[in-house]
Scaffold this motif. Structure first.
Motif, PDB file in Angstrom:
ATOM      1  N   SER A  70      71.720  64.649  56.586  1.00 18.95           N
ATOM      2  CA  SER A  70      72.011  64.335  55.179  1.00 18.95           C
ATOM      3  C   SER A  70      70.839  63.536  54.631  1.00 18.95           C
ATOM      4  O   SER A  70      70.296  62.682  55.328  1.00 18.95           O
ATOM      5  N   ARG A  71      70.445  63.836  53.410  1.00 15.72           N
ATOM      6  CA  ARG A  71      69.316  63.100  52.803  1.00 15.72           C
ATOM      7  C   ARG A  71      69.826  62.343  51.576  1.00 15.72           C
ATOM      8  O   ARG A  71      70.082  62.932  50.541  1.00 15.72           O
ATOM      9  N   ASN A  73      68.645  63.358  44.174  1.00 12.78           N
ATOM     10  CA  ASN A  73      69.130  64.719  44.443  1.00 12.78           C
ATOM     11  C   ASN A  73      69.726  65.333  43.184  1.00 12.78           C
ATOM     12  O   ASN A  73      70.020  64.653  42.215  1.00 12.78           O
ATOM     13  N   TYR A  74      69.919  66.638  43.248  1.00  9.65           N
ATOM     14  CA  TYR A  74      70.482  67.396  42.140  1.00  9.65           C
ATOM     15  C   TYR A  74      71.988  67.492  42.358  1.00  9.65           C
ATOM     16  O   TYR A  74      72.431  68.081  43.341  1.00  9.65           O
ATOM     17  N   GLY A 107      74.286  60.141  51.243  1.00 10.88           N
ATOM     18  CA  GLY A 107      74.170  61.587  51.042  1.00 10.88           C
ATOM     19  C   GLY A 107      75.541  62.261  51.052  1.00 10.88           C
ATOM     20  O   GLY A 107      76.489  61.771  51.682  1.00 10.88           O
ATOM     21  N   ASN A 108      75.657  63.393  50.365  1.00 18.10           N
ATOM     22  CA  ASN A 108      76.944  64.101  50.260  1.00 18.10           C
ATOM     23  C   ASN A 108      77.474  64.550  51.618  1.00 18.10           C
ATOM     24  O   ASN A 108      78.669  64.459  51.899  1.00 18.10           O
ATOM     25  N   THR A 109      76.577  65.057  52.456  1.00 16.11           N
ATOM     26  CA  THR A 109      77.020  65.550  53.770  1.00 16.11           C
ATOM     27  C   THR A 109      77.493  64.391  54.636  1.00 16.11           C
ATOM     28  O   THR A 109      78.448  64.525  55.410  1.00 16.11           O
ATOM     29  N   PRO A 123      73.296  69.884  54.354  1.00 14.75           N
ATOM     30  CA  PRO A 123      73.258  70.386  52.979  1.00 14.75           C
ATOM     31  C   PRO A 123      72.672  71.793  52.977  1.00 14.75           C
ATOM     32  O   PRO A 123      71.875  72.136  53.870  1.00 14.75           O
ATOM     33  N   ASN A 124      73.058  72.594  52.015  1.00 15.76           N
ATOM     34  CA  ASN A 124      72.410  73.903  51.849  1.00 15.76           C
ATOM     35  C   ASN A 124      71.017  73.643  51.268  1.00 15.76           C
ATOM     36  O   ASN A 124      70.897  73.045  50.199  1.00 15.76           O
ATOM     37  N   TRP A 125      69.991  74.036  51.981  1.00 18.80           N
ATOM     38  CA  TRP A 125      68.612  73.952  51.485  1.00 18.80           C
ATOM     39  C   TRP A 125      68.068  75.377  51.440  1.00 18.80           C
ATOM     40  O   TRP A 125      67.949  76.026  52.479  1.00 18.80           O
ATOM     41  N   TRP A 126      67.779  75.836  50.268  1.00 22.47           N
ATOM     42  CA  TRP A 126      67.207  77.176  50.104  1.00 22.47           C
ATOM     43  C   TRP A 126      68.031  78.247  50.813  1.00 22.47           C
ATOM     44  O   TRP A 126      67.479  79.130  51.473  1.00 22.47           O
ATOM     45  N   GLY A 127      69.342  78.131  50.704  1.00 26.36           N
ATOM     46  CA  GLY A 127      70.220  79.182  51.223  1.00 26.36           C
ATOM     47  C   GLY A 127      70.567  79.067  52.692  1.00 26.36           C
ATOM     48  O   GLY A 127      71.330  79.876  53.222  1.00 26.36           O
ATOM     49  N   THR A 140      77.383  70.980  52.446  1.00 22.67           N
ATOM     50  CA  THR A 140      77.501  70.621  51.026  1.00 22.67           C
ATOM     51  C   THR A 140      76.406  71.360  50.265  1.00 22.67           C
ATOM     52  O   THR A 140      75.336  71.646  50.801  1.00 22.67           O
ATOM     53  N   GLU A 189      75.236  73.036  45.972  1.00 15.49           N
ATOM     54  CA  GLU A 189      75.430  72.976  44.519  1.00 15.49           C
ATOM     55  C   GLU A 189      75.603  74.367  43.928  1.00 15.49           C
ATOM     56  O   GLU A 189      75.110  74.654  42.842  1.00 15.49           O
ATOM     57  N   GLY A 190      76.233  75.261  44.661  1.00 12.33           N
ATOM     58  CA  GLY A 190      76.521  76.587  44.116  1.00 12.33           C
ATOM     59  C   GLY A 190      76.348  77.714  45.122  1.00 12.33           C
ATOM     60  O   GLY A 190      76.938  78.779  44.971  1.00 12.33           O
ATOM     61  N   SER A 191      75.547  77.503  46.160  1.00 10.46           N
ATOM     62  CA  SER A 191      75.251  78.586  47.116  1.00 10.46           C
ATOM     63  C   SER A 191      76.215  78.644  48.292  1.00 10.46           C
ATOM     64  O   SER A 191      76.045  79.483  49.175  1.00 10.46           O
TER      65      SER A 191
HETATM   66  C1  LIG Z   1      65.403  70.721  49.428  1.00 10.23           C
HETATM   67  C2  LIG Z   1      66.700  71.064  48.763  1.00 10.23           C
HETATM   68  C3  LIG Z   1      67.074  72.398  48.613  1.00 10.23           C
HETATM   69  C4  LIG Z   1      68.315  72.731  48.074  1.00 10.23           C
HETATM   70  N1  LIG Z   1      68.652  74.055  47.983  1.00 10.23           N
HETATM   71  C5  LIG Z   1      69.901  74.383  47.549  1.00 10.23           C
HETATM   72  C6  LIG Z   1      70.331  75.748  47.520  1.00 10.23           C
HETATM   73  O1  LIG Z   1      69.578  76.675  47.852  1.00 10.23           O
HETATM   74  N2  LIG Z   1      71.584  76.007  47.091  1.00 10.23           N
HETATM   75  C7  LIG Z   1      72.458  75.025  46.713  1.00 10.23           C
HETATM   76  O2  LIG Z   1      73.579  75.321  46.357  1.00 10.23           O
HETATM   77  N3  LIG Z   1      72.071  73.712  46.729  1.00 10.23           N
HETATM   78  C8  LIG Z   1      70.828  73.382  47.137  1.00 10.23           C
HETATM   79  N4  LIG Z   1      70.446  72.042  47.175  1.00 10.23           N
HETATM   80  C9  LIG Z   1      71.430  71.013  46.802  1.00 10.23           C
HETATM   81  C10 LIG Z   1      72.057  70.379  48.043  1.00 10.23           C
HETATM   82  O3  LIG Z   1      72.572  71.347  48.916  1.00 10.23           O
HETATM   83  C11 LIG Z   1      73.193  69.422  47.661  1.00 10.23           C
HETATM   84  O4  LIG Z   1      72.750  68.488  46.726  1.00 10.23           O
HETATM   85  C12 LIG Z   1      73.774  68.725  48.896  1.00 10.23           C
HETATM   86  O5  LIG Z   1      75.072  68.252  48.605  1.00 10.23           O
HETATM   87  C13 LIG Z   1      72.913  67.561  49.363  1.00 10.23           C
HETATM   88  O6  LIG Z   1      73.487  66.985  50.499  1.00 10.23           O
HETATM   89  P1  LIG Z   1      72.969  65.624  51.123  1.00 10.23           P
HETATM   90  O7  LIG Z   1      73.147  64.559  50.061  1.00 10.23           O
HETATM   91  O8  LIG Z   1      73.874  65.389  52.290  1.00 10.23           O
HETATM   92  O9  LIG Z   1      71.548  65.804  51.551  1.00 10.23           O
HETATM   93  C14 LIG Z   1      69.205  71.699  47.652  1.00 10.23           C
HETATM   94  C15 LIG Z   1      68.800  70.356  47.761  1.00 10.23           C
HETATM   95  C16 LIG Z   1      67.571  70.035  48.307  1.00 10.23           C
HETATM   96  C17 LIG Z   1      67.154  68.580  48.432  1.00 10.23           C
END
Ligand SMILES: Cc1cc2nc3c(=O)[nH]c(=O)nc-3n(C[C@H](O)[C@H](O)[C@H](O)COP(=O)(O)O)c2cc1C
Length: 176
Positions: A12-13, A17-18, A29-31, A96-100, A125, A127-129
Motif C-alpha cells: 500500500s502506498r 493519490n487519486y 493507504g487504502n489497501t 492497489p490496482n496499478w495499471w491494470g 483497491t 479507482e474503476g478497474s
Molecule cells: C501508480 C498508480 C497506478 C494506478 N493505476 C490504476 C488503474 O490502472 N486502475 C485503477 O482503477 N486505479 C489505479 N490507481 C488507483 C489506485 O489503485 C487506488 O488509488 C488504490 O486504492 C490505492 O491504494 P493504496 O492507497 O493502498 O496504495 C493507480 C494508482 C497509482 C498510484
C-alpha cells in the motif's frame, strides 16, 4: 473451525493519490485500511510489503515510474522477508490496482516464496478497474497455488467497506 495459519500480506502506498475524482493525501493507504479490517475480522498475522526505493511523493510522477516498471517487468527490491512462510496455508494478498495489475513489488514478493499447495486470496483497491488482470497474473506466478477469486474494493469507499469484506470472508468460509 478452521485452524490453518493465515497471513495477510499487502502492499500500500500512503500519501498523494487519486481518489474518487480528485487528488488527495491519504494518511494511511487504502489497501492498508482494507488489510487492517481483514486482520480485525480474521485475527490473521500481517506482513507489509515495502520497497527499498520510495516512489515519488507526487501521484502523477508515481504513475510514470510504475508504468516504466511494468513495461520493463522490473522486480523492485523489498526491505524485508516474511518469516516462516512455510507455516501459512492461506495468504490474503492485498494491493492497489496499478495499471491494470499489481505493483511490481508484489511480483517480487510472490517470486520470493514457494506457494505450492497454499491458498492465495487476493483483495485489491482500485479507482474503476477492479481486479484488472491481477488474478491471472498471480496464477501465472504461483501456478501450484490455489488462487481464489479476489475482492475488488473502491479505494474511495474503503472506510465503509468492512461489511462487504465480512460478507466476502463469510462466503469463503473464512469467518462465521
Ligand atoms: C501508480 C498508480 C497506478 C494506478 N493505476 C490504476 C488503474 O490502472 N486502475 C485503477 O482503477 N486505479 C489505479 N490507481 C488507483 C489506485 O489503485 C487506488 O488509488 C488504490 O486504492 C490505492 O491504494 P493504496 O492507497 O493502498 O496504495 C493507480 C494508482 C497509482 C498510484
Amino acid at each position: 473451525m478452521n485452524k490453518m495459519k493465515k497471513l495477510i500480506a499487502y502492499y500500500s502506498r500512503a500519501g498523494n493519490n487519486y481518489v474518487g475524482d480528485k487528488i488527495m493525501n491519504l494518511p494511511v493507504g487504502n489497501t492498508e485500511v482494507a488489510a487492517k479490517m481483514i486482520q480485525k475480522l480474521t485475527g490473521s498475522d500481517i506482513f507489509r510489503i515495502y520497497t527499498i526505493k520510495d516512489y515519488p511523493a507526487d501521484y502523477n510522477e508515481t504513475t510514470e515510474v510504475a508504468k516504466q516498471e511494468l513495461r520493463q517487468n522490473d522486480r523492485p527490491e523489498l526491505t524485508g522477508h516474511a518469516d516462516n512462510m512455510v507455516d501459512y496455508s492461506v495468504i490474503y494478498l492485498g494491493y492497489p490496482n496499478w495499471w491494470g495489475t499489481m505493483p511490481m513489488a508484489v511480483y517480487t514478493f510472490l517470486e520470493a516464496y514457494d506457494f505450492s499447495g497454499k491458498t492465495i486470496i487476493p483483495f485489491c483497491t482500485h479507482e474503476g478497474s477492479g481486479m484488472g488482470r491481477s488474478e491471472s497474473d498471480i496464477k501465472k506466478l504461483c501456478s501450484d497455488a490455489n488462487v481464489l477469486k479476489g475482492l475488488p474494493i473502491r479505494g474511495g469507499s474503503v472506510q465503509g467497506a468492512e461489511s462487504d469484506i465480512a460478507d466476502w470472508l463469510r462466503k469463503l468460509g473464512e469467518i462465521e
